[in-house]
Design a protein around this motif. Sequence first.
Motif, PDB file in Angstrom:
ATOM      1  N   ASN A  70       0.600  -1.127  -0.006  1.00 65.30           N
ATOM      2  CA  ASN A  70      -0.286   0.529   0.097  1.00 65.30           C
ATOM      3  C   ASN A  70       0.809   0.809   0.066  1.00 65.30           C
ATOM      4  O   ASN A  70       0.453   2.568  -0.762  1.00 65.30           O
ATOM      5  N   ILE A  77      -4.195   4.455   3.846  1.00 67.42           N
ATOM      6  CA  ILE A  77      -6.139   4.273   4.368  1.00 67.42           C
ATOM      7  C   ILE A  77      -5.837   5.434   5.602  1.00 67.42           C
ATOM      8  O   ILE A  77      -4.605   5.498   6.368  1.00 67.42           O
ATOM      9  N   ARG A 113     -10.336   4.375   9.138  1.00 67.19           N
ATOM     10  CA  ARG A 113     -10.891   3.072   8.278  1.00 67.19           C
ATOM     11  C   ARG A 113      -9.470   2.254   8.569  1.00 67.19           C
ATOM     12  O   ARG A 113      -9.287   1.124   7.999  1.00 67.19           O
ATOM     13  N   LEU A 114      -8.771   2.451   9.767  1.00 65.17           N
ATOM     14  CA  LEU A 114      -7.307   1.382   9.790  1.00 65.17           C
ATOM     15  C   LEU A 114      -9.012  -0.056  10.481  1.00 65.17           C
ATOM     16  O   LEU A 114      -7.923  -1.365   9.912  1.00 65.17           O
ATOM     17  N   ALA A 145      -8.884  -2.814   7.336  1.00 63.16           N
ATOM     18  CA  ALA A 145      -7.522  -3.134   6.953  1.00 63.16           C
ATOM     19  C   ALA A 145      -7.088  -4.659   8.114  1.00 63.16           C
ATOM     20  O   ALA A 145      -7.059  -4.056   8.786  1.00 63.16           O
TER      21      ALA A 145
END
Length: 208
Positions: A110, A117, A121-122, A125
């Motif tokens: 990434n 990210i 929103r971590l 993932a």
Amino acid sequence: MAEELVFYTNPMSRGRIVRWMLEEIGQPYRTEYLDFGTTMKAPDYLSVNPMGKVPTVKHGNTIVTECAAICAYLAEAFPQAGLAPTAAERGRYFRWMFFAAGPMEMAVTNRALGFEIPPERLRMAGCGSLEHVFDTLEQAVSASPFIAGDRFTAADVYVGSHVGWGLNFGTIEKRQAFIDYWGRVSDRDAYRRGNELDNAAMPKQPNS
């Protein structure tokens, strides 16, 4: 009669991980070099690996893809090499091998692709933040001389390759724990033999 061991690869690929592992097990194998976009996408090879990617290992009638899976398979298929985990090592062996194959590779890729990210929103993932991945990896390589304990295993081929590449290409922070771990796992004749073979197979560059 022993089953034939065939290694499909390209010297400019993750196949270098499997090359190292093959040199560690010390068994005869045949190498099939494939080119990106041509022979790697040809029908003959797609019948072996529909993803059209390398590396792939074919052992008799058994086909294995994905570097972590290949390393684990070869360790089990050739136990005389002593690279499979003992019962006491098994948990750490699989934990860190698949940590490197999952969260670590995802987070590093990434960042390399310029994708960040969003912090909110971590939790969505699987890798979390890259900093968290590095902190976790540092704990793993500092807990014992090798990733599963006091001796070298196939998990060190896989995790070590990620650490070595990351240090070389700047995708992993140059923390002392990573440098020390890479120094321990890469000081092996099999690693040097594998590098020599793949370097010799690299395509010639203009004016080289």
